[in-house]
Design a protein around this motif. Structure first.
Motif, mmCIF file in Angstrom:
data_model
loop_
_atom_site.group_PDB
_atom_site.id
_atom_site.type_symbol
_atom_site.label_atom_id
_atom_site.label_comp_id
_atom_site.label_asym_id
_atom_site.label_seq_id
_atom_site.Cartn_x
_atom_site.Cartn_y
_atom_site.Cartn_z
ATOM 1 N N GLY A 1 0.775 -1.231 0.000
ATOM 2 C CA GLY A 1 0.000 0.000 0.000
ATOM 3 C C GLY A 1 0.806 1.280 0.000
ATOM 4 O O GLY A 1 0.367 2.302 0.534
ATOM 5 N N TYR A 2 1.954 1.273 -0.659
ATOM 6 C CA TYR A 2 2.840 2.430 -0.628
ATOM 7 C C TYR A 2 2.182 3.707 -1.146
ATOM 8 O O TYR A 2 2.254 4.757 -0.500
ATOM 9 C CB TYR A 2 4.125 2.138 -1.416
ATOM 10 N N GLU A 3 1.526 3.646 -2.281
ATOM 11 C CA GLU A 3 0.962 4.871 -2.854
ATOM 12 C C GLU A 3 -0.140 5.454 -1.973
ATOM 13 O O GLU A 3 -0.235 6.668 -1.822
ATOM 14 C CB GLU A 3 0.496 4.644 -4.289
ATOM 15 N N GLU A 4 -0.946 4.608 -1.379
ATOM 16 C CA GLU A 4 -1.974 5.118 -0.468
ATOM 17 C C GLU A 4 -1.320 5.760 0.759
ATOM 18 O O GLU A 4 -1.761 6.799 1.237
ATOM 19 C CB GLU A 4 -2.935 3.994 -0.052
ATOM 20 N N TRP A 5 -0.248 5.156 1.258
ATOM 21 C CA TRP A 5 0.489 5.723 2.388
ATOM 22 C C TRP A 5 1.068 7.090 2.008
ATOM 23 O O TRP A 5 1.031 8.023 2.820
ATOM 24 C CB TRP A 5 1.598 4.763 2.833
ATOM 25 N N LEU A 6 1.588 7.214 0.777
ATOM 26 C CA LEU A 6 2.087 8.516 0.334
ATOM 27 C C LEU A 6 0.975 9.560 0.373
ATOM 28 O O LEU A 6 1.185 10.682 0.852
ATOM 29 C CB LEU A 6 2.661 8.434 -1.085
ATOM 30 N N ARG A 7 -0.210 9.198 -0.116
ATOM 31 C CA ARG A 7 -1.327 10.153 -0.156
ATOM 32 C C ARG A 7 -1.841 10.501 1.245
ATOM 33 O O ARG A 7 -2.118 11.668 1.529
ATOM 34 C CB ARG A 7 -2.474 9.591 -1.004
ATOM 35 N N GLN A 8 -1.961 9.508 2.103
ATOM 36 C CA GLN A 8 -2.589 9.712 3.411
ATOM 37 C C GLN A 8 -1.634 10.189 4.495
ATOM 38 O O GLN A 8 -2.061 10.869 5.424
ATOM 39 C CB GLN A 8 -3.253 8.399 3.878
ATOM 40 N N VAL A 9 -0.349 9.829 4.395
ATOM 41 C CA VAL A 9 0.591 10.111 5.489
ATOM 42 C C VAL A 9 1.748 11.003 5.037
ATOM 43 O O VAL A 9 1.935 12.110 5.550
ATOM 44 C CB VAL A 9 1.132 8.790 6.097
ATOM 45 N N LEU B 1 11.127 16.000 10.994
ATOM 46 C CA LEU B 1 11.390 15.581 9.625
ATOM 47 C C LEU B 1 12.449 14.475 9.597
ATOM 48 O O LEU B 1 12.287 13.468 8.904
ATOM 49 C CB LEU B 1 11.846 16.761 8.764
ATOM 50 N N LEU B 2 13.507 14.625 10.360
ATOM 51 C CA LEU B 2 14.566 13.613 10.381
ATOM 52 C C LEU B 2 14.051 12.283 10.933
ATOM 53 O O LEU B 2 14.386 11.214 10.411
ATOM 54 C CB LEU B 2 15.763 14.126 11.171
ATOM 55 N N ALA B 3 13.211 12.334 11.959
ATOM 56 C CA ALA B 3 12.628 11.106 12.510
ATOM 57 C C ALA B 3 11.677 10.464 11.500
ATOM 58 O O ALA B 3 11.652 9.234 11.347
ATOM 59 C CB ALA B 3 11.895 11.412 13.820
ATOM 60 N N PHE B 4 10.895 11.289 10.791
ATOM 61 C CA PHE B 4 9.974 10.774 9.771
ATOM 62 C C PHE B 4 10.767 10.077 8.660
ATOM 63 O O PHE B 4 10.398 8.998 8.205
ATOM 64 C CB PHE B 4 9.122 11.907 9.203
ATOM 65 N N ASP C 1 15.121 28.250 4.265
ATOM 66 C CA ASP C 1 13.995 27.369 4.567
ATOM 67 C C ASP C 1 14.386 25.899 4.411
ATOM 68 O O ASP C 1 13.919 25.041 5.160
ATOM 69 C CB ASP C 1 12.806 27.679 3.659
ATOM 70 N N ILE C 2 15.236 25.608 3.439
ATOM 71 C CA ILE C 2 15.716 24.237 3.247
ATOM 72 C C ILE C 2 16.487 23.795 4.485
ATOM 73 O O ILE C 2 16.266 22.703 5.028
ATOM 74 C CB ILE C 2 16.609 24.126 1.993
ATOM 75 N N ASP C 3 17.396 24.642 4.941
ATOM 76 C CA ASP C 3 18.195 24.294 6.117
ATOM 77 C C ASP C 3 17.317 24.119 7.352
ATOM 78 O O ASP C 3 17.556 23.216 8.160
ATOM 79 C CB ASP C 3 19.275 25.352 6.345
ATOM 80 N N ARG C 4 16.271 24.949 7.497
ATOM 81 C CA ARG C 4 15.341 24.796 8.625
ATOM 82 C C ARG C 4 14.622 23.457 8.543
ATOM 83 O O ARG C 4 14.484 22.748 9.535
ATOM 84 C CB ARG C 4 14.327 25.941 8.645
ATOM 85 N N ALA C 5 14.135 23.117 7.357
ATOM 86 C CA ALA C 5 13.397 21.861 7.197
ATOM 87 C C ALA C 5 14.292 20.656 7.474
ATOM 88 O O ALA C 5 13.901 19.739 8.202
ATOM 89 C CB ALA C 5 12.804 21.765 5.786
ATOM 90 N N TRP C 6 15.495 20.648 6.915
ATOM 91 C CA TRP C 6 16.365 19.487 7.021
ATOM 92 C C TRP C 6 17.125 19.415 8.345
ATOM 93 O O TRP C 6 17.910 18.491 8.563
ATOM 94 C CB TRP C 6 17.287 19.394 5.810
ATOM 95 N N SER C 7 16.877 20.369 9.232
ATOM 96 C CA SER C 7 17.393 20.256 10.603
ATOM 97 C C SER C 7 16.231 20.064 11.581
ATOM 98 O O SER C 7 16.439 20.003 12.786
ATOM 99 C CB SER C 7 18.213 21.494 10.977
ATOM 100 N N ASN C 8 15.016 19.936 11.062
ATOM 101 C CA ASN C 8 13.824 19.726 11.862
ATOM 102 C C ASN C 8 13.839 18.287 12.404
ATOM 103 O O ASN C 8 13.866 17.329 11.627
ATOM 104 C CB ASN C 8 12.593 19.981 10.982
ATOM 105 N N ALA C 9 13.810 18.133 13.718
ATOM 106 C CA ALA C 9 13.881 16.811 14.344
ATOM 107 C C ALA C 9 12.728 15.910 13.902
ATOM 108 O O ALA C 9 12.924 14.701 13.698
ATOM 109 C CB ALA C 9 13.904 16.956 15.861
#
Length: 182
Positions: free
Chosen positions: A23-31, A83-86, A73-81
């Motif tokens: 169910g990868y594509e559904e997971w992409l859409r929903q999560v 986002l890194l855990a996700f 904004d890129i640096d903020r996103a890619w240092s977001n804990a």
């Protein structure tokens, strides 16, 4: 309509072989798409699959466009804990080699800056050309500035919406199939 941003992280990857059956594509859409579009510094995030080939083979089956207003904004996103855990959770659940110590075994992420063109609607047919010698008028041309994960296999890419480019347009050209967008 895709926002008019000059910065992007392009993510390229091939998920685990059994991902479609799980169910990868559904997971992409929903999560996945909901999560990334919820990060304040990300202006627009869309998930794509590689569709029909026009020239060459890209070496990945999926790609995501993560658009930003600024490089900060890129640096903020890619240092977001969060986002890194996700991302680590994505590797564990969907990555081709989840036990690999190097995340580039599962995905590549590269910072790119737009050099020309304007974005269009995600619903329009999209074609991606890797290392085009020169883009056609109206195509978005992006230059890879630096890697986040992995070594960039291309220096620039062009996004075309509408009619397919000719096979000689670039060494690798393929149609993208939209999976999820806001």
């Amino acid at each position: 309509m895709t926002p008019d941003c000059d910065w992007m992280v392009i993510l390229t990857y091939t998920p685990r072989a059994d991902s479609d059956a799980r169910g990868y594509e559904e997971w992409l859409r929903q999560v996945d798409n909901v999560f990334f579009n919820g990060i304040l510094s990300i202006a627009h995030y869309a998930n794509w699959a590689v569709g029909r080939a026009i020239a060459g083979a890209p070496g990945f089956t999926h790609f995501d466009f993560m658009r930003f207003v600024s490089e900060a904004d890129i640096d903020r996103a890619w240092s977001n804990a969060d986002l890194l855990a996700f991302a680590a959770g994505w590797v564990a659940r969907w990555g081709a080699e989840p036990a690999a110590p190097d995340p580039s075994a599962n995905y590549h992420a590269h910072v790119a800056r737009r050099r020309s063109g304007t974005p269009g609607d995600d619903a329009a047919p999209l074609f991606l050309a890797l290392n085009p010698p020169a883009p056609a008028e109206g195509d978005e041309l992006w230059e890879v500035i630096r890697p986040i994960v992995g070594v960039p296999p291309f220096r620039r890419f062009a996004i075309r919406r509408g009619a397919a480019p000719e096979p000689g347009y670039a060494p690798i050209v393929f149609e993208g199939r939209l999976i999820a967008a806001p």
